[in-house]
Design a protein around this motif. Structure first.
Motif, PDB file in Angstrom:
ATOM      1  N   LYS A 159      -0.578 -13.323   7.237  1.00  0.00           N
ATOM      2  CA  LYS A 159      -0.943 -12.633   8.474  1.00  0.00           C
ATOM      3  C   LYS A 159      -1.231 -11.154   8.225  1.00  0.00           C
ATOM      4  CE  LYS A 159       1.103 -15.999  11.541  1.00  0.00           C
ATOM      5  NZ  LYS A 159       1.927 -16.289  12.724  1.00  0.00           N
ATOM      6  N   ILE A 160      -0.527 -10.548   7.266  1.00  0.00           N
ATOM      7  CA  ILE A 160      -0.858  -9.175   6.887  1.00  0.00           C
ATOM      8  C   ILE A 160      -2.256  -9.114   6.287  1.00  0.00           C
ATOM      9  CG2 ILE A 160      -0.284  -7.347   5.236  1.00  0.00           C
ATOM     10  CD1 ILE A 160       2.668  -7.971   5.796  1.00  0.00           C
ATOM     11  N   CYS A 161      -2.594 -10.107   5.478  1.00  0.00           N
ATOM     12  CA  CYS A 161      -3.930 -10.150   4.874  1.00  0.00           C
ATOM     13  C   CYS A 161      -5.027 -10.337   5.913  1.00  0.00           C
ATOM     14  CB  CYS A 161      -4.007 -11.263   3.831  1.00  0.00           C
ATOM     15  SG  CYS A 161      -3.074 -10.920   2.327  1.00  0.00           S
ATOM     16  N   ASN A 162      -4.672 -10.853   7.082  1.00  0.00           N
ATOM     17  CA  ASN A 162      -5.651 -11.055   8.156  1.00  0.00           C
ATOM     18  C   ASN A 162      -5.739  -9.870   9.113  1.00  0.00           C
ATOM     19  OD1 ASN A 162      -6.355 -13.626   7.246  1.00  0.00           O
ATOM     20  ND2 ASN A 162      -4.745 -14.616   8.451  1.00  0.00           N
ATOM     21  N   LEU A 163      -4.905  -8.850   8.919  1.00  0.00           N
ATOM     22  CA  LEU A 163      -4.904  -7.709   9.828  1.00  0.00           C
ATOM     23  C   LEU A 163      -6.188  -6.899   9.716  1.00  0.00           C
ATOM     24  CD1 LEU A 163      -1.299  -6.244   9.349  1.00  0.00           C
ATOM     25  CD2 LEU A 163      -2.171  -7.424  11.380  1.00  0.00           C
ATOM     26  N   GLY A 164      -6.554  -6.290  10.843  1.00  0.00           N
ATOM     27  CA  GLY A 164      -7.599  -5.290  10.824  1.00  0.00           C
ATOM     28  C   GLY A 164      -7.004  -3.910  10.598  1.00  0.00           C
ATOM     29  N   LEU A 165      -7.834  -2.883  10.686  1.00  0.00           N
ATOM     30  CA  LEU A 165      -7.413  -1.508  10.450  1.00  0.00           C
ATOM     31  C   LEU A 165      -7.375  -0.714  11.751  1.00  0.00           C
ATOM     32  CD1 LEU A 165      -9.452  -0.610   7.238  1.00  0.00           C
ATOM     33  CD2 LEU A 165      -7.068  -1.319   7.395  1.00  0.00           C
ATOM     34  N   ARG A 166      -6.477   0.271  11.797  1.00  0.00           N
ATOM     35  CA  ARG A 166      -6.441   1.212  12.915  1.00  0.00           C
ATOM     36  C   ARG A 166      -7.413   2.358  12.700  1.00  0.00           C
ATOM     37  NH1 ARG A 166      -1.152   3.871  13.897  1.00  0.00           N
ATOM     38  NH2 ARG A 166      -1.805   4.052  16.055  1.00  0.00           N
ATOM     39  N   SER A 167      -7.670   2.674  11.439  1.00  0.00           N
ATOM     40  CA  SER A 167      -8.592   3.766  11.096  1.00  0.00           C
ATOM     41  C   SER A 167      -9.145   3.509   9.705  1.00  0.00           C
ATOM     42  CB  SER A 167      -7.868   5.116  11.143  1.00  0.00           C
ATOM     43  OG  SER A 167      -6.784   5.132  10.235  1.00  0.00           O
ATOM     44  N   LYS A 168     -10.160   4.234   9.335  1.00  0.00           N
ATOM     45  CA  LYS A 168     -10.717   4.081   8.004  1.00  0.00           C
ATOM     46  C   LYS A 168      -9.715   4.549   6.953  1.00  0.00           C
ATOM     47  CE  LYS A 168     -15.560   4.682   9.357  1.00  0.00           C
ATOM     48  NZ  LYS A 168     -16.781   5.529   9.170  1.00  0.00           N
ATOM     49  N   PRO A 169      -9.618   3.838   5.823  1.00  0.00           N
ATOM     50  CA  PRO A 169      -8.695   4.272   4.771  1.00  0.00           C
ATOM     51  C   PRO A 169      -8.952   5.721   4.349  1.00  0.00           C
ATOM     52  CG  PRO A 169      -9.503   2.064   4.313  1.00  0.00           C
ATOM     53  CD  PRO A 169     -10.290   2.569   5.491  1.00  0.00           C
ATOM     54  N   GLY A 170      -7.865   6.494   4.280  1.00  0.00           N
ATOM     55  CA  GLY A 170      -7.951   7.887   3.872  1.00  0.00           C
ATOM     56  C   GLY A 170      -8.248   8.861   4.985  1.00  0.00           C
ATOM     57  N   GLU A 171      -8.514   8.366   6.194  1.00  0.00           N
ATOM     58  CA  GLU A 171      -8.972   9.231   7.280  1.00  0.00           C
ATOM     59  C   GLU A 171      -7.836   9.834   8.088  1.00  0.00           C
ATOM     60  OE1 GLU A 171     -11.076   7.618  10.975  1.00  0.00           O
ATOM     61  OE2 GLU A 171     -12.753   8.396   9.793  1.00  0.00           O
ATOM     62  N   LYS A 172      -6.763   9.071   8.289  1.00  0.00           N
ATOM     63  CA  LYS A 172      -5.659   9.521   9.135  1.00  0.00           C
ATOM     64  C   LYS A 172      -4.318   9.180   8.483  1.00  0.00           C
ATOM     65  CE  LYS A 172      -8.023   8.965  13.585  1.00  0.00           C
ATOM     66  NZ  LYS A 172      -7.961   8.333  14.929  1.00  0.00           N
ATOM     67  N   PHE A 173      -3.293   9.927   8.895  1.00  0.00           N
ATOM     68  CA  PHE A 173      -1.921   9.606   8.518  1.00  0.00           C
ATOM     69  C   PHE A 173      -1.297   8.747   9.611  1.00  0.00           C
ATOM     70  CE2 PHE A 173       2.605  10.335   9.034  1.00  0.00           C
ATOM     71  CZ  PHE A 173       3.096  10.165   7.757  1.00  0.00           C
ATOM     72  N   ALA A 174      -0.638   7.667   9.217  1.00  0.00           N
ATOM     73  CA  ALA A 174       0.176   6.860  10.139  1.00  0.00           C
ATOM     74  C   ALA A 174       1.275   6.206   9.317  1.00  0.00           C
ATOM     75  CB  ALA A 174      -0.667   5.807  10.855  1.00  0.00           C
ATOM     76  N   TYR A 175       2.493   6.632   9.552  1.00  0.00           N
ATOM     77  CA  TYR A 175       3.637   6.121   8.801  1.00  0.00           C
ATOM     78  C   TYR A 175       3.714   4.605   8.976  1.00  0.00           C
ATOM     79  CZ  TYR A 175       8.451   5.699   7.167  1.00  0.00           C
ATOM     80  OH  TYR A 175       9.581   5.343   6.481  1.00  0.00           O
ATOM     81  N   SER A 176       3.600   3.868   7.883  1.00  0.00           N
ATOM     82  CA  SER A 176       3.372   2.426   7.978  1.00  0.00           C
ATOM     83  C   SER A 176       4.349   1.619   7.145  1.00  0.00           C
ATOM     84  CB  SER A 176       1.931   2.110   7.534  1.00  0.00           C
ATOM     85  OG  SER A 176       1.702   0.719   7.529  1.00  0.00           O
ATOM     86  N   ASP A 177       5.195   0.855   7.825  1.00  0.00           N
ATOM     87  CA  ASP A 177       6.012  -0.138   7.131  1.00  0.00           C
ATOM     88  C   ASP A 177       5.141  -1.194   6.473  1.00  0.00           C
ATOM     89  OD1 ASP A 177       8.341   1.125   7.876  1.00  0.00           O
ATOM     90  OD2 ASP A 177       8.952  -0.375   9.344  1.00  0.00           O
ATOM     91  N   VAL A 178       4.046  -1.552   7.142  1.00  0.00           N
ATOM     92  CA  VAL A 178       3.162  -2.590   6.606  1.00  0.00           C
ATOM     93  C   VAL A 178       2.608  -2.164   5.252  1.00  0.00           C
ATOM     94  CG1 VAL A 178       1.000  -3.841   6.965  1.00  0.00           C
ATOM     95  CG2 VAL A 178       2.582  -3.524   8.863  1.00  0.00           C
ATOM     96  N   GLY A 179       2.240  -0.892   5.123  1.00  0.00           N
ATOM     97  CA  GLY A 179       1.724  -0.413   3.848  1.00  0.00           C
ATOM     98  C   GLY A 179       2.708  -0.586   2.714  1.00  0.00           C
ATOM     99  N   PHE A 180       3.994  -0.430   3.004  1.00  0.00           N
ATOM    100  CA  PHE A 180       4.992  -0.597   1.954  1.00  0.00           C
ATOM    101  C   PHE A 180       5.380  -2.054   1.742  1.00  0.00           C
ATOM    102  CE2 PHE A 180       5.005   3.829   1.633  1.00  0.00           C
ATOM    103  CZ  PHE A 180       5.630   4.140   0.434  1.00  0.00           C
ATOM    104  N   ILE A 181       5.202  -2.887   2.743  1.00  0.00           N
ATOM    105  CA  ILE A 181       5.320  -4.322   2.505  1.00  0.00           C
ATOM    106  C   ILE A 181       4.221  -4.760   1.535  1.00  0.00           C
ATOM    107  CG2 ILE A 181       5.126  -6.612   3.567  1.00  0.00           C
ATOM    108  CD1 ILE A 181       6.406  -5.377   6.100  1.00  0.00           C
ATOM    109  N   VAL A 182       3.033  -4.206   1.714  1.00  0.00           N
ATOM    110  CA  VAL A 182       1.926  -4.482   0.785  1.00  0.00           C
ATOM    111  C   VAL A 182       2.296  -4.034  -0.625  1.00  0.00           C
ATOM    112  CG1 VAL A 182      -0.459  -3.870   0.190  1.00  0.00           C
ATOM    113  CG2 VAL A 182       0.144  -4.410   2.567  1.00  0.00           C
TER     114      VAL A 182
END
Length: 381
Positions: A159-182
């Motif tokens: 399901k993480i692999c099926n997620l979309g993005l909130r913003s373009k990579p590198g464009e904004k900061f958003a503290y993300s648990d999902v990023g560290f699960i990755v």
């Protein structure tokens, strides 16, 4: 359930004990810190805490305050208490493991994550780099739905692999648990073992961190601080974070348990790394990991390092007396770790702020204590 007035009375009945300090009590720092903590306990911000400030060889200050348990009987806090570190997992376990894979040339942090995990490539995610996950600029959501984790870690990953993005990579900061699960999944894919096993072998065992682990055994329960009420039971000796719990207690964003003594061991090795004397790091790897990077848009004046906070709106627990090179992290459960390679200090503040009523708050308190200790013991060397 205890009412709040009864809870506060039990908290105030706790102890304040200076466990070990190899320096005298200069200018009344013991009393100043005790006053800060007891006032916070009186407000219901925490039931107790372990506070430690250490240098490369000396422990300058270590004290315990209040209680670990309040019911059915009070159990005083002890220096050996083990805490659920929550998001300090991101730094001590996951980011450090990623740095070691980089050191061994197993990964390129500027490469897309999907280079190592091809399934992580839909909906624009093919451009997300490892470094962007470490800096929380990947564009991934902070947290996806808890329902995505109810069928176990394999389905959660799909399901993480099926997620979309909130913003373009590198464009904004958003503290993300999902990023560290990755990143936890990346460690598993590249090394062949889960992050708990990799970190144990590559970090905790070389540094003799015997209290540091995911999924602590029942034999350690008597030393572990509870985190929060769940129905008629207290969460204790298993991870508080609900997503990590549904993933079996092992994830890149949360799940690590440790003690003050072990975090000092870790911090001291980071101090040694700054001089090229680490047991686990080359100096170049260490420098890569802690070099501050400006984070875009949402934190215009903020800087973060690779999996670590540096100076940002998340840094209230940092204090005001550490050098510009200090790096650290906090955890949702009430845990704080900061390391200053210029002043050669390791600062540890461990509490279980959600126990017993889920309403505690400790970041300001930890920052005040860090400021006191940094001023007192942090001469630039």
């Amino acid at each position: 359930m205890l009412d709040r007035r009864t809870i506060l009375a039990a908290m105030l009945g706790g102890t304040a004990s200076l466990i070990h300090a190899e320096q005298p009590n200069p200018d009344g720092i013991n009393e100043r810190i005790e006053t800060l903590v007891r006032e916070a306990i009186a407000k219901g911000d925490l039931p107790g805490a372990v506070v430690c400030c250490a240098g490369t060889e000396q422990v300058y200050y270590q004290a315990t305050f209040g209680n670990r348990w309040l019911t059915p009987t009070k159990v005083p806090m002890s220096a050996e208490t083990i805490f659920d570190l929550a998001s300090i997992t991101k730094s001590v376990a996951t980011a450090t493991s990623v740095a070691l894979l980089y050191q061994d040339k197993k990964i390129d942090p500027n490469a897309p994550v999907c280079q190592y995990m091809p399934e992580f490539n839909g909906n624009g995610k093919q451009k997300i780099t490892i470094q962007q996950c470490l800096l929380h600029t990947s564009g991934l959501t902070p947290d996806n739905a808890l329902a995505d984790y109810l069928e176990g870690p394999d389905i959660a990953w799909q399901k993480i692999c099926n997620l979309g993005l909130r913003s373009k990579p590198g464009e904004k900061f958003a503290y993300s648990d999902v990023g560290f699960i990755v990143l936890g999944q990346l460690i598993k894919r590249v090394s062949g073992v889960e992050v708990d096993r990799f970190a144990a072998k590559a970090i905790f065992e070389p540094l003799s961190m015997q209290d540091t682990m995911f999924n602590p055994p029942e034999a350690l329960r008597s030393r572990i601080a509870p985190t929060e009420n769940e129905g008629d039971e207290w969460i204790c000796a298993r991870v508080h974070d609900p997503r990590s719990f549904k993933m079996g207690g092992v994830a890149g964003h949360a799940g690590l348990f440790s003690s003050a003594g072990d975090l000092v061991k870790f911090g001291r090795d980071m101090l040694a790394a700054s001089k090229g004397q680490s047991k686990i790091f080359d100096q170049a790897t260490f420098d890569w990991m802690i070099t501050p990077h400006p984070v875009p848009e949402q934190l215009p004046r903020g800087t973060r390092a690779m999996g670590w906070d540096h100076q940002s709106p998340y840094s209230r627990n940092r204090g005001e007396s550490f050098s510009k090179r200090a790096f650290g992290h906090g955890g949702f459960t009430g845990t704080v770790l900061w390391i200053d390679p210029v002043k050669e200090l390791v600062f540890v503040f461990l509490s279980s702020r959600l126990y017993p009523d889920g309403k505690g708050s400790v970041n300001t308190l930890a920052g005040q204590i860090a400021t006191e200790l940094g001023n007192e013991f942090g001469e630039v060397r």
